[in-house]
Design an enzyme around this catalytic site. Structure first.
Site, mmCIF file in Angstrom:
data_model
loop_
_atom_site.group_PDB
_atom_site.id
_atom_site.type_symbol
_atom_site.label_atom_id
_atom_site.label_comp_id
_atom_site.label_asym_id
_atom_site.label_seq_id
_atom_site.Cartn_x
_atom_site.Cartn_y
_atom_site.Cartn_z
ATOM 1 N N GLU A 92 0.572 -1.072 0.157
ATOM 2 C CA GLU A 92 0.359 -0.205 -0.061
ATOM 3 C C GLU A 92 0.933 0.783 -0.106
ATOM 4 O OE1 GLU A 92 -2.853 0.369 2.916
ATOM 5 O OE2 GLU A 92 -4.019 1.989 2.038
ATOM 6 N N GLU A 147 2.412 9.328 7.271
ATOM 7 C CA GLU A 147 2.239 7.784 7.813
ATOM 8 C C GLU A 147 3.385 6.859 7.733
ATOM 9 O OE1 GLU A 147 -1.313 5.963 7.146
ATOM 10 O OE2 GLU A 147 -2.256 8.526 6.928
ATOM 11 N N ARG A 169 -11.395 10.756 4.934
ATOM 12 C CA ARG A 169 -11.525 9.683 5.362
ATOM 13 C C ARG A 169 -13.098 9.664 5.439
ATOM 14 N NH1 ARG A 169 -6.283 6.422 7.426
ATOM 15 N NH2 ARG A 169 -6.548 6.000 5.492
ATOM 16 N N GLU A 218 -12.718 3.445 3.002
ATOM 17 C CA GLU A 218 -12.052 2.303 4.750
ATOM 18 C C GLU A 218 -12.238 4.010 5.103
ATOM 19 O OE1 GLU A 218 -6.914 1.258 5.337
ATOM 20 O OE2 GLU A 218 -7.663 2.852 3.940
HETATM 21 MN MN MN Z 1 -5.432 2.517 3.151
#
Ligand code: MN
Length: 287
Positions: free
Chosen positions: A152, A158, A217, A246
């Protein structure tokens, strides 16, 4: 038509939970796929895995698996014991998923999450080289178990190894296995890629899994991601894999802390209804 799914942690505050209620929930909402935590599945007993798979089959739900490796399993680490632990953990998860018929496992499986380069280190190449060497070993377990390892691509806040689709394609070419694939996520692409469609075209046949989410998100349809352009690019590369949303809306627990949800984005929203609307939105786009 692509199968459309959702990640269970939309509804949870912790990563390690019982997945059974979410099979019923997503089947009721009309989804095709439930994505669950690969680490939890890897630690289940064989009986527990059999029951989970049987339940999913009974409800007509396909399962996919996701994880960001904890630091003690970082396969890019300078520490050999850590890399070995990470390879063994990937092998354990691949074998567990293999028992359930195989499938797609993705996330930050090439290093650890969340993670940054150590202070004063500016060259990530040694980390990349160690990751590729580790993955070359681990991916054999994927090959042996009918599992695909999907790398990913995530944003710079991150992780540091694979921030763009181009980096992930190069990584998979270095690993050199048909079971090592690229995984893109629209939330991360929105930060790192020049244009979403170009990244998808660049992934091409390497694309093994696709996460969808808005810039903040929220579920697809609640933000400014260029969905029409993205759907067209997926069609253009003839992507046949899963499209899994997600969304993360709720602060609190380990999920809220890891995802850095510092405000309640679910205010005034019925969570199940929002997931259902996002599913309809995606079905309309992807047909
Ligand atoms: Mn993801």
């Amino acid at each position: 038509m692509n199968k459309i799914g959702i990640y269970y942690a939309y509804w949870t505050q912790e990563w390690d939970v019982d997945f059974h209620p979410f099979i019923d929930k997503v089947a009721g909402l009309g989804f095709d796929v439930l994505e669950v935590n690969a680490g939890t599945v890897g630690n289940m007993t064989a009986d527990e895995r059999r029951e989970l798979k049987a339940h999913a089959d009974h409800k007509g739900i396909a399962l996919s698996y996701c994880i960001g490796l904890p630091h003690q399993y970082d396969i890019a680490s300078e520490d050999e014991a850590t890399r070995k632990r990470g390879i063994a953990y990937l092998q354990q998860m691949a074998a567990a998923i293999g028992e359930m018929g195989g499938g797609r496992m993705g996330g930050i499986i090439y290093s650890s999450w969340p993670s940054t380069l150590p202070k004063h280190v500016t060259d990530k190449r040694p980390y990349l080289e160690r990751s590729v060497a580790s993955m070359k070993v681990a991916v054999k377990a994927a090959e042996d178990n009918n599992v695909f390892f999907n790398m990913e691509v995530v944003n710079r806040f991150e992780q540091y190894l694979l921030n763009t689709c181009g980096e992930a394609v190069a990584y998979c070419q270095m690993v050199g296995s048909p079971n090592a694939k690229v995984m893109l996520d629209t939330f991360h692409m929105n930060i790192e890629e020049d244009f979403a469609s170009e990244a998808i075209l660049q992934a091409g046949e390497h694309l093994g899994h696709f996460h969808i989410g808005e810039n903040n998100r929220m579920p697809p349809g609640y933000g400014h991601i260029p969905w029409t352009e993205i759907a067209a690019a997926l069609r253009q590369i003839n992507y046949q894999g899963y499209v899994v949303m997600e969304p993360f809306l709720k602060p609190g627990g380990q999920v809220g802390a890891d995802i850095k949800v510092y405000r309640d984005l679910s205010t005034g929203i019925d969570m199940d209804d929002a997931a259902y609307k996002a599913l309809l939105f995606m079905r309309g786009l992807m047909k």
